[in-house]
Enzyme design. Sequence first.
Site, short mmCIF file in Angstrom:
data_model
loop_
_atom_site.label_atom_id
_atom_site.label_comp_id
_atom_site.label_asym_id
_atom_site.label_seq_id
_atom_site.Cartn_x
_atom_site.Cartn_y
_atom_site.Cartn_z
N GLY A 57 3.43 -11.94 36.38
CA GLY A 57 2.23 -11.15 36.07
C GLY A 57 2.45 -9.71 36.45
N CYS A 84 8.66 -15.02 39.47
CA CYS A 84 8.40 -13.58 39.59
C CYS A 84 7.12 -13.30 40.40
CB CYS A 84 8.36 -12.95 38.20
SG CYS A 84 8.63 -11.18 38.26
N HIS A 175 13.26 -14.69 35.28
CA HIS A 175 12.48 -15.47 34.31
C HIS A 175 13.33 -16.55 33.64
CE1 HIS A 175 8.79 -13.08 34.39
NE2 HIS A 175 9.60 -12.07 34.69
N GLU A 177 12.30 -18.75 31.64
CA GLU A 177 11.71 -19.15 30.36
C GLU A 177 12.20 -18.33 29.18
OE1 GLU A 177 10.28 -17.68 32.86
OE2 GLU A 177 8.72 -16.25 32.28
#
Length: 518
Positions: A57, A84, A175, A177
Amino acid sequence: MEPSHDRILVLDFGSQYTQLIARRIREAEVYSQILPCTAPLATILAYRPQGIVLSGGPASVYERKAPTVDKELFEQGIPILGICYGMQLVTHLSGGKVAKSTHREYGRAELVIDDRGDLFKGIGEGPSATVWMSHGDRIEHIPPGFQILAHTANSPIAAMKQADGSRRVYCLQFHPEVAHTPAGAAMIKNFVYDICGCKPTWTMQSYVETAVHHIREQVGKDRVICALSGGVDSSVAAALTHRAIGDQLTCLFVDNGVLRAGERDQVQKTFASQLHLNLKMLDRTKQFLTALKNVTDPERKRKIIGRQFIRHFEHESKKLKGVKFLVQGTLYPDVIESVSFKGPSATIKTHHNVGGLPARMRLKLIEPLRELFKDEVRILGAELGLPDEIVWRQPFPGPGLAIRILGSVTDVRLAMLRAAETIVDQEIRSAGLYRDIWQAFAVLLPIKTVGVMGDQRTYEHVIAVRAVTSLDGMTADWAPIPNEVLGRISNRIINEVKGVNRVVYDISSKPPSTIEWE
Ligand code: XMP
């Protein structure tokens, strides 16, 4: 809808990648759902998740209104993966220290694994362990009870975990993803299979079985209606409902006069001839075009088309007796109540849809795709036997060519745009670009320019070609189509479409432009 499947929750802290996290988990055939980070602990627990991911975020944990979670979440014995911002939050709430980095770390980094353990099982070293970083803050001290699992040149604490007693908390500074972290999918699988103990049961085949069962239960012996547009979503929703209840379903396709060449015939062929679905074709071309006469304002065009659609749909469906349900192809991204999901474009244009219909006609909704992402809907469509032309169709706006003809919509302008649109479509397909491009289309501009053809001066129309890449239509970039392809499109349009003497290529991204011109 899927009580029998294991489930991983993703708590959204506003990362642009939140949806990707959920998709990666689903690609591992484990069901995952996104909740806003503001969801109360009781709500989170009511889902009985096998694991929870805290997304990244944009905030910093030290900001006054930084989003957070109830600390009790860590004490439930449910495995947690913080990514993160999620990692910084875990650190902050567990007694560690987060600090501003001296510089923002953004881009690729080489991960050096210090403790292979469960999360990094089977992950190689070197280039195969490249990871994608995007963070301002970093972890200065890990919380008590945690151990470091990996580092990179710039991040001494790139991954950490606490696995004692009831706490099973894992954190990644990078990350996993995104595609730029090649081993990320394997890390996510390690988390969901080995750490959370999930079984890979979430497949499209099992989805069809469950959905068919639910639709049958919900509908009983009543009749169901569906507004079929020929787009992927309504087509798959209709095919799935048809699989469940056969002839109890009637589909209405309204020809609004602003469709592309051949569109109506294709829908007729696919759904009536091939799938034997109960399809009613309504030709309302005249009514729509009369209502649009001399209208130039984009918002008015949208409203007129929306209203006309509802009028004709309602009128026709009243002729069918005993209709109690309406099928809609609502997708998961439309129902996620997340922090980051709704971009500004949601309110910039009045999107024509059938949203007003259920209340007006007192119909209950069947939304069999509510849990799926667009790419999953395509897989489902193929599973249901829909042809590639439907499954891979690019999005097409409800107000159709009306919002691609700048100025008023006339028969002559429609014919010109249809011919140009067909050429764009053919050339994009034959160059093998169709699936990589979110949308490619032609726009007819309300101006004329001077040209020369043979020895004659011409004064004719301009076609703009628009092609964009995008993941969800919320943001988009102009597609770098090879020059030869652009050249062929331009040549063919100018030579084959009467009334056009110039073609331009739109090189604007969204934002600040939008995908459609109106
Ligand atoms: P914009 O132009 O807002 O488009 O960047 C984003 C996506 O939405 C589609 N679009 C519409 N779809 N009714 C629709 O059903 C509409 O009024 C409408 N306006 C835009 C557009 O084609 C793109 O995929």
